[in-house]
Motif scaffolding. Structure first.
Motif, PDB file in Angstrom:
ATOM      1  N   LEU A  12       0.848  -1.186   0.000  1.00  0.00           N
ATOM      2  CA  LEU A  12       0.000   0.000   0.000  1.00  0.00           C
ATOM      3  C   LEU A  12       0.881   1.231   0.000  1.00  0.00           C
ATOM      4  O   LEU A  12       1.837   1.319   0.773  1.00  0.00           O
ATOM      5  N   LEU A  13       0.552   2.174  -0.872  1.00  0.00           N
ATOM      6  CA  LEU A  13       1.213   3.472  -0.891  1.00  0.00           C
ATOM      7  C   LEU A  13       0.375   4.432  -0.065  1.00  0.00           C
ATOM      8  O   LEU A  13      -0.818   4.627  -0.344  1.00  0.00           O
ATOM      9  N   LEU A  14       0.989   4.999   0.964  1.00  0.00           N
ATOM     10  CA  LEU A  14       0.302   5.929   1.857  1.00  0.00           C
ATOM     11  C   LEU A  14       0.806   7.341   1.575  1.00  0.00           C
ATOM     12  O   LEU A  14       1.983   7.641   1.805  1.00  0.00           O
ATOM     13  N   ARG A  66       5.587  13.317   1.689  1.00  0.00           N
ATOM     14  CA  ARG A  66       6.247  12.103   1.186  1.00  0.00           C
ATOM     15  C   ARG A  66       5.211  11.005   1.027  1.00  0.00           C
ATOM     16  O   ARG A  66       4.068  11.152   1.418  1.00  0.00           O
ATOM     17  N   CYS A  67       5.659   9.898   0.495  1.00  0.00           N
ATOM     18  CA  CYS A  67       4.809   8.722   0.330  1.00  0.00           C
ATOM     19  C   CYS A  67       5.494   7.561   1.049  1.00  0.00           C
ATOM     20  O   CYS A  67       6.707   7.391   0.942  1.00  0.00           O
ATOM     21  N   LEU A  68       4.733   6.796   1.794  1.00  0.00           N
ATOM     22  CA  LEU A  68       5.252   5.608   2.466  1.00  0.00           C
ATOM     23  C   LEU A  68       4.750   4.376   1.742  1.00  0.00           C
ATOM     24  O   LEU A  68       3.677   4.392   1.134  1.00  0.00           O
ATOM     25  N   VAL A  69       5.506   3.286   1.833  1.00  0.00           N
ATOM     26  CA  VAL A  69       5.059   2.010   1.289  1.00  0.00           C
ATOM     27  C   VAL A  69       5.157   0.963   2.388  1.00  0.00           C
ATOM     28  O   VAL A  69       6.138   0.907   3.132  1.00  0.00           O
ATOM     29  N   LEU A  70       4.093   0.184   2.508  1.00  0.00           N
ATOM     30  CA  LEU A  70       4.008  -0.880   3.510  1.00  0.00           C
ATOM     31  C   LEU A  70       3.365  -2.106   2.876  1.00  0.00           C
ATOM     32  O   LEU A  70       2.554  -1.965   1.954  1.00  0.00           O
ATOM     33  N   VAL A  76       8.646   7.683  -5.887  1.00  0.00           N
ATOM     34  CA  VAL A  76       9.605   7.271  -4.867  1.00  0.00           C
ATOM     35  C   VAL A  76       8.842   7.167  -3.558  1.00  0.00           C
ATOM     36  O   VAL A  76       8.149   8.102  -3.157  1.00  0.00           O
ATOM     37  N   ALA A  77       8.943   6.019  -2.912  1.00  0.00           N
ATOM     38  CA  ALA A  77       8.244   5.789  -1.644  1.00  0.00           C
ATOM     39  C   ALA A  77       9.260   5.419  -0.573  1.00  0.00           C
ATOM     40  O   ALA A  77      10.258   4.748  -0.855  1.00  0.00           O
ATOM     41  N   LYS A  78       8.999   5.842   0.640  1.00  0.00           N
ATOM     42  CA  LYS A  78       9.890   5.559   1.763  1.00  0.00           C
ATOM     43  C   LYS A  78       9.350   4.362   2.537  1.00  0.00           C
ATOM     44  O   LYS A  78       8.142   4.202   2.708  1.00  0.00           O
ATOM     45  N   ILE A 122      -1.621   1.183  16.101  1.00  0.00           N
ATOM     46  CA  ILE A 122      -1.195   2.578  16.092  1.00  0.00           C
ATOM     47  C   ILE A 122      -1.951   3.274  14.970  1.00  0.00           C
ATOM     48  O   ILE A 122      -2.069   2.733  13.869  1.00  0.00           O
ATOM     49  N   ALA A 123      -2.444   4.472  15.235  1.00  0.00           N
ATOM     50  CA  ALA A 123      -3.142   5.252  14.213  1.00  0.00           C
ATOM     51  C   ALA A 123      -2.170   6.255  13.603  1.00  0.00           C
ATOM     52  O   ALA A 123      -1.434   6.927  14.314  1.00  0.00           O
ATOM     53  N   LEU A 124      -2.171   6.326  12.275  1.00  0.00           N
ATOM     54  CA  LEU A 124      -1.248   7.193  11.553  1.00  0.00           C
ATOM     55  C   LEU A 124      -2.040   8.109  10.621  1.00  0.00           C
ATOM     56  O   LEU A 124      -2.876   7.635   9.845  1.00  0.00           O
ATOM     57  N   LEU A 125      -1.774   9.403  10.696  1.00  0.00           N
ATOM     58  CA  LEU A 125      -2.420  10.376   9.825  1.00  0.00           C
ATOM     59  C   LEU A 125      -1.885  10.230   8.404  1.00  0.00           C
ATOM     60  O   LEU A 125      -0.673  10.197   8.191  1.00  0.00           O
ATOM     61  N   VAL A 126      -2.788  10.117   7.433  1.00  0.00           N
ATOM     62  CA  VAL A 126      -2.417  10.074   6.015  1.00  0.00           C
ATOM     63  C   VAL A 126      -3.282  11.089   5.266  1.00  0.00           C
ATOM     64  O   VAL A 126      -4.277  11.578   5.793  1.00  0.00           O
TER      65      VAL A 126
END
Length: 155
Positions: free
Chosen positions: A17-19, A24-28, A136-138, A98-102
């Protein structure tokens, strides 16, 4: 969900998933995400750090709401498309979620063993940067995020 492609008894790809965040963009892997919920303002905690946006209620549980950008030294951004991603904790703390703001709805992507790493500066809570399609995802350091909560005395 892990793809059933198997090479020498190993899985070769998984669904990620790209968040989208504010800067920035995160990938998990998608198994790291328990649920996407609408944005809600967190109930403030006493003497909370700037990255702690308060506590939210989710499925009869109290979860810490974090800003990844602020935890990496940036600023908190709550845009008009703000949502909350509930992450599965990895188990090193008592906190199970854990809740993360996106900023928006996560997008699905295929990740395989041929990920192209990108040489860009990384923030303290980032393990790597990868090319996912044209973006690019972190890769976030989730255990470090959990330790951040513990070190702040929030869990």
């Amino acid at each position: 969900m892990l793809e059933q492609s198997v090479r020498n008894g190993r899985r070769t790809s998984l669904t990620g998933l790209l968040l989208a965040l504010g800067d920035r963009c995160l990938v998990l892997p998608n198994v790291a995400v328990a649920e996407l919920i609408g944005y809600q303002v967190g109930t403030p905690a006493e003497q909370q750090p700037a990255w702690m946006l308060g506590w939210i209620d989710w499925r009869n549980q109290r979860l810490p709401l974090l800003s990844f950008e602020a935890a990496c030294g940036g600023s908190v951004k709550v845009g008009e498309r703000a949502r909350i991603v509930v992450l599965n904790a990895l188990g090193s703390s008592r906190q199970r979620f854990i809740a993360l703001l996106v900023q928006g709805i996560p997008r699905s992507c295929k990740l395989d063993s041929q990920l192209n790493y990108v040489d860009v500066p990384l923030a303290p809570l980032e393990l790597a940067a990868v090319q996912v399609g044209d973006q690019v995802a972190k890769v976030p350091d989730l255990p470090a995020l959990e330790r951040l909560l513990e070190d702040a005395g929030l869990v």
